[in-house]
Each structure stands twice: as structure tokens, then as C-alpha cells.
Design an enzyme around this catalytic site. Structure first.
Site, PDB file in Angstrom:
ATOM      1  N   LYS A 138       0.831  -1.201   0.000  1.00  0.00           N
ATOM      2  CA  LYS A 138       0.000   0.000   0.000  1.00  0.00           C
ATOM      3  C   LYS A 138       0.869   1.257   0.000  1.00  0.00           C
ATOM      4  O   LYS A 138       1.920   1.307   0.660  1.00  0.00           O
ATOM      5  CB  LYS A 138      -0.913  -0.022   1.228  1.00  0.00           C
ATOM      6  CG  LYS A 138      -1.941   1.104   1.301  1.00  0.00           C
ATOM      7  CD  LYS A 138      -2.839   0.916   2.525  1.00  0.00           C
ATOM      8  CE  LYS A 138      -3.883   2.007   2.646  1.00  0.00           C
ATOM      9  NZ  LYS A 138      -4.750   1.807   3.840  1.00  0.00           N
ATOM     10  N   SER A 173      -9.546   1.770   2.870  1.00  0.00           N
ATOM     11  CA  SER A 173      -8.686   2.561   2.005  1.00  0.00           C
ATOM     12  C   SER A 173      -7.654   1.720   1.270  1.00  0.00           C
ATOM     13  O   SER A 173      -6.998   2.193   0.356  1.00  0.00           O
ATOM     14  CB  SER A 173      -7.959   3.618   2.836  1.00  0.00           C
ATOM     15  OG  SER A 173      -7.103   3.001   3.813  1.00  0.00           O
ATOM     16  N   SER A 210      -9.874  -0.828   6.932  1.00  0.00           N
ATOM     17  CA  SER A 210      -9.221  -0.751   5.633  1.00  0.00           C
ATOM     18  C   SER A 210      -8.404  -1.949   5.193  1.00  0.00           C
ATOM     19  O   SER A 210      -7.953  -1.989   4.061  1.00  0.00           O
ATOM     20  CB  SER A 210      -8.344   0.508   5.569  1.00  0.00           C
ATOM     21  OG  SER A 210      -9.147   1.650   5.719  1.00  0.00           O
TER      22      SER A 210
END
Length: 512
Positions: free
Chosen positions: A106, A182, A206
Site C-alpha cells: 500500500k 482505504s 481498511s
């Protein structure tokens, strides 16, 4: 795929072919649903090399990612690293725990020499000189950082994955739907088989939300088990980093490498003496036999979509048939009261510390300077302004926010749950990760419903794992969530692995 990504991939393929005299054609390597164990068998049997596998993944990214938009940066050193690992294996005959395993990370986790933007214009030029500790550990274990993944800007949105630096990521199971947020870029890319394993972060939802939406396994571990240093924070009192993988076994192997004390993240000191030597020993096919599983109807029955409700009831049947005793329902006294006033907005303090310690830019020191840098996202702009104006408990600013392990409201919430778990001798509590299917991208705010991941573990600090539970009639995935006691990852691994092996719900999206 953007022009820069295409050029990166072409360059990598050219360099790779020059560095490997006898390269297996990448079209002959089927990367769909590969696991760590399967890749290591292939290396041992000489079926293909790390270099050839990385090329195959890069070829797939080039072919498909323009459809789902999950990758932000390709690592230009990926093939060189693969070559080095191939030479090492040829010399030693020994495979490291994650030897030659491509990982997608990420874009809020510091990676040396690669942008770490958190999806924001303010950080678009930020390139760390050093890896975050967890990346160092994964690299030392042999993992190959193949790419960085898109995310919801500053990790603000649990609903969708949109950033100013890369745009909107789509769900690979149906590109008109969100992959949640996210960590939606990691979820979409791992689900689409762009890499073997992935990393996400979870402040409220997330890791587990995107994993649920993309038929993945997502581990939100105990707060304090894994270091968060050198990771762009949202609310550090809640933030956790963890694996997002296609199987419980792969997620467990990633977790084994990541755990441990980090002086730069003092909360990890609480994990000392609580980490087993080997998490993989808990990967037991019969792990549900004799287990006691509680059903939290206060979550599962809160306005569920009928298809998700049906999948959940079927999951309870499977838990029972696989040997567990299902206690249904489990009631947490005053649950609706103890869960209130848990959210504390610490973004200003946390992000300004990160800017000072890592970015170290004279023009970027405060949340106000972030706002001045601008954003292409109306959602992110609203959240930035709200966080600039608030730095306390969202629902009641008069109640002080204390540190994660000292906040009396958090402690009371956790004790209320663990007291019931102890009295009923429960191994875990289950509920749907979401009570509704993924929302359509164009209507993500109106259709955002049923996000159960936000409610308990981010505030209590308890571990919560999601595993695939099945699919709706529109082929949209759903997840089953297991909540455990503090530092009881071994039990959750045992239960989720047994459920996964007994149901085999995971299937790849239909991407051409």
C-alpha cells in the site's frame, strides 16, 4: 495503465531478458491463484525462476491493470532483486521464508527509492531513503517488492479507493463497484493476481473491508503486535498494518515475518513474550473441532442485505458442520452504550509528527500546508478540513482522548466483550464483515451500508480476521469476520484456516 507505468514495465522486461539467458516464456507461467508454497515448489523443481515469475506478474499488470487501476508504481529494481535471489538459491539450495515471493505494498508504507504518497498531492514527490521496519523484515525474508498500490487519499475513506495521485480503483469482480477503502488498491491487485501477497493498513476497516469486497483473507492483528513506524498515519491510536492475501496460509506466513518489538513504535513493547515461535503450526484442517464460536446478532442482524444474511446463516451452518459449537446469540451487556464515543481524531498530531520525522520538508510541516498543496478529491478535501478543525473525540469533544492502552472508554469496551467471551468460553465471535454488498462507484456514499469492521476491534485493540464467505447473485464477494482476544492470533489462524479449507469459497475474478 498510465504512460509511465507502461514504460516502467517495458524497461523491466527488456532488462530482465538481457539478464536471463534461458528465460521461460512468461506466457507459459500461470500466475492465477499462486501461493507461497506452490511457488517454492516450482523453484525447487526448476519449473521457473524468481526472475521469470516477476516477468509474468509484470506482464499481467501491463495487460489488465488499466481496467481496475490498482497499481501506482512498479519497482524498477524488481527483476534485479529476483536475479540476486535466483543466484543465491543456486548457490545455497536454501529458500528463505518468502524467497522470491512478489509482494504489493500500500502506498502509505515507506519504501526506499519508491514514492510513498498516501494518494496525496502533498506527498507526490516524497521518496523515502529507507524502508519501514516491516518492509526491511519482509525483504530480509526474501520478498520482492514488485509494486505499490493505490489507496483512498490519506486513508480517509472506508467506502471507496480514490486518490489524487492515481484516480479510482475498481473492484475486479465487477468494475462498476468499489473495492471498499482505504486499502482497495492492494485488495484489487492481489485479487486480480498481480502479486502473490499484499500489505494494507487498517484504522477502522481498511484491511478487512477491501479483503471482504475482493474475496481475500485480511488480518487486522492485535494493536501492538506489528510495527507501524515509517507508515503515513491516519489515527495512530487505531492504526494497524497487516497482510491481505488469497489464503490464510499465505497471510500467516507474512505475519510470522512482520511481528516484533520496534523502539520507534513503543506500543509494540506490549507484544513481548506474547508471540509464538511459529504461527504456521496453527494451520490445522480440524481447527474448528471443539471450538466455541459466538454469534453477535446485534451486528449481523442490523439491517442486513438478504443475500448477505443468507450467506452468513450458511456460514454458521458450515462452522457447526466443521465441528464447532455455535452459541447463538451472544449478548454483550450494554453493547450499544459501551461502543459509543470511541472515535478520536488524532490526524493533526500524527501526520505532523510523520512529516517532521520522515518527510522533513520546510514547506510541508502542518495539516494546513497539506491543505494548501491541494487535492483532486472532494471527499479528501472535506476530511482534511474536518480534521484540521477537530482534534478530539468525534461524538463528544468534552471526553478526553487518552493513549491507546490507557483510554478508559476503550478498556471498558474491551473488557465488556472479553468478559462475555470468558464466561461462555468462546474462542471467537463472528459476524459479517459487511452486512451489504459493495456499493457502485458512482453512488458509493449513498450505498455505503453495513460496515461492521469499524465497530469493535479498531477501538478495543482486539484482532479480527476476515475470510471469504461466498458471493451474491451479482458475483460480488462477502466476508466472514472472526474477532478474538488480545494477542490470540494463533486461535484465529486455527479457526479461519479450518473454515477456509472446509468451504473453499475463494475464486479468482473473471478478468481477460
Amino acid at each position: 495503465m498510465t504512460k509511465s507505468k507502461v514504460l516502467f514495465v517495458v524497461l523491466l522486461l527488456v532488462v530482465g531478458f538481457m539478464g536471463c539467458k534461458q528465460s521461460k516464456p512468461i506466457e507459459t507461467i500461470d500466475v492465477s491463484e499462486l501461493t507461497i508454497a506452490a511457488i517454492h515448489r516450482a523453484y525447487q523443481e526448476g519449473t521457473y525462476t524468481s526472475n521469470q515469475l516477476v516477468k509474468a506478474y509484470l506482464h499481467r499488470i501491463e495487460d489488465i491493470d488499466s481496467t481496475i487501476n490498482s497499481i501506482t508504481t512498479i519497482n524498477p529494481k524488481a527483476l534485479d532483486i529476483a536475479n540476486q535471489l535466483d543466484k543465491e538459491y543456486q548457490k545455497t539450495g536454501i529458500l528463505r521464508p518468502l524467497h522470491g515471493i512478489p509482494i504489493i505494498v500500500k502506498d502509505n508504507i515507506n519504501t526506499a527509492g519508491l514514492p510513498t504518497t498516501a494518494g496525496a498531492l502533498a506527498l507526490k514527490d516524497y521518496i523515502p531513503d529507507e524502508d519501514a521496519l516491516i518492509i526491511k523484515k519482509l525483504v530480509e525474508a526474501g520478498a520482492i517488492l514488485i509494486a505499490k498500490s493505490n489507496m483512498a487519499e490519506w486513508a480517509f475513506s472506508p467506502m471507496h479507493t480514490e486518490s489524487s495521485t492515481a484516480g479510482t480503483t475498481r473492484n475486479p469482480y465487477n468494475i462498476t463497484y468499489v473495492p471498499a477503502g482505504s486499502s482497495g488498491g492492494t485488495a484489487a491487485s492481489v485479487a486480480a493476481n498481480f502479486g502473490t501477497i499484499g500489505l494494507g493498513t487498517d484504522t477502522g476497516n481498511s484491511i478487512r473491508g477491501p479483503s471482504s469486497h475482493c474475496a481475500l483473507v485480511g488480518f487486522r492483528t492485535t494493536l501492538g503486535l506489528v510495527s507501524r513506524s515509517a507508515i503515513v498515519p491516519l489515527y495512530l491510536r487505531n492504526d494497524v498494518v497487516g497482510p491481505m492475501c488469497r489464503t490464510v496460509e499465505d497471510a500467516t506466513k507474512v505475519l510470522e515475518v512482520m511481528v516484533g518489538y520496534d523502539p520507534k513504535d513503543p506500543i509494540t513493547k506490549n507484544s513481548q513474550g506474547k508471540v509464538p515461535a511459529n504461527y504456521s503450526e496453527f494451520l490445522l484442517n480440524d481447527g474448528l473441532v471443539g471450538a466455541r464460536i459466538g454469534v453477535l446478532r446485534e451486528l449481523s442482524d442490523d439491517d442486513p442485505h438478504p443475500e448477505i444474511k443468507a450467506l452468513f446463516e450458511k456460514a454458521l451452518y458450515h462452522l457447526d458442520s466443521l465441528g464447532a459449537t455455535v452459541i447463538d446469540p451472544v449478548v454483550i451487556p450494554d453493547f450499544s452504550i459501551v461502543r459509543q464515543n470511541q472515535w478520536c481524531a488524532s490526524f493533526r498530531e500524527d501526520i505532523e509528527d510523520f512529516l517532521a520525522n520522515y518527510v522533513q520538508s520546510d514547506s510541508l510541516k502542518s495539516i494546513e500546508s497539506i491543505i494548501r498543496a491541494g487535492t483532486n478529491s472532494d471527499f479528501a478535501r472535506d476530511r482534511l478540513e474536518r480534521n484540521a478543525a477537530n482534534n478530539g473525540r468525534w461524538e463528544n469533544p468534552e471526553i478526553p482522548c487518552l493513549s491507546a492502552y490507557k483510554d478508559s472508554k476503550r478498556i471498558a469496551f474491551r473488557e465488556a466483550i472479553e468478559k462475555v467471551m470468558d464466561s461462555l468460553k468462546l474462542d471467537a465471535i463472528v459476524y459479517p464483515s459487511w452486512n451489504h454488498p459493495p456499493a457502485r462507484i458512482d453512488f458509493y456514499q449513498q450505498e455505503y451500508k453495513g460496515d461492521n469492521s469499524q465497530i469493535i476491534s479498531p477501538h478495543t485493540g482486539q484482532p479480527a480476521f476476515t475470510v471469504p464467505m461466498g458471493y451474491t447473485n451479482k458475483n460480488l464477494p462477502a466476508g466472514l469476520q472472526f474477532l478474538g482476544r488480545m494477542y490470540d492470533e494463533p486461535t484465529l489462524i486455527r479457526l479461519t484456516y479450518s473454515y477456509e479449507q472446509g468451504t473453499k469459497h475463494r475464486r479468482a475474478p473473471n478478468l481477460q
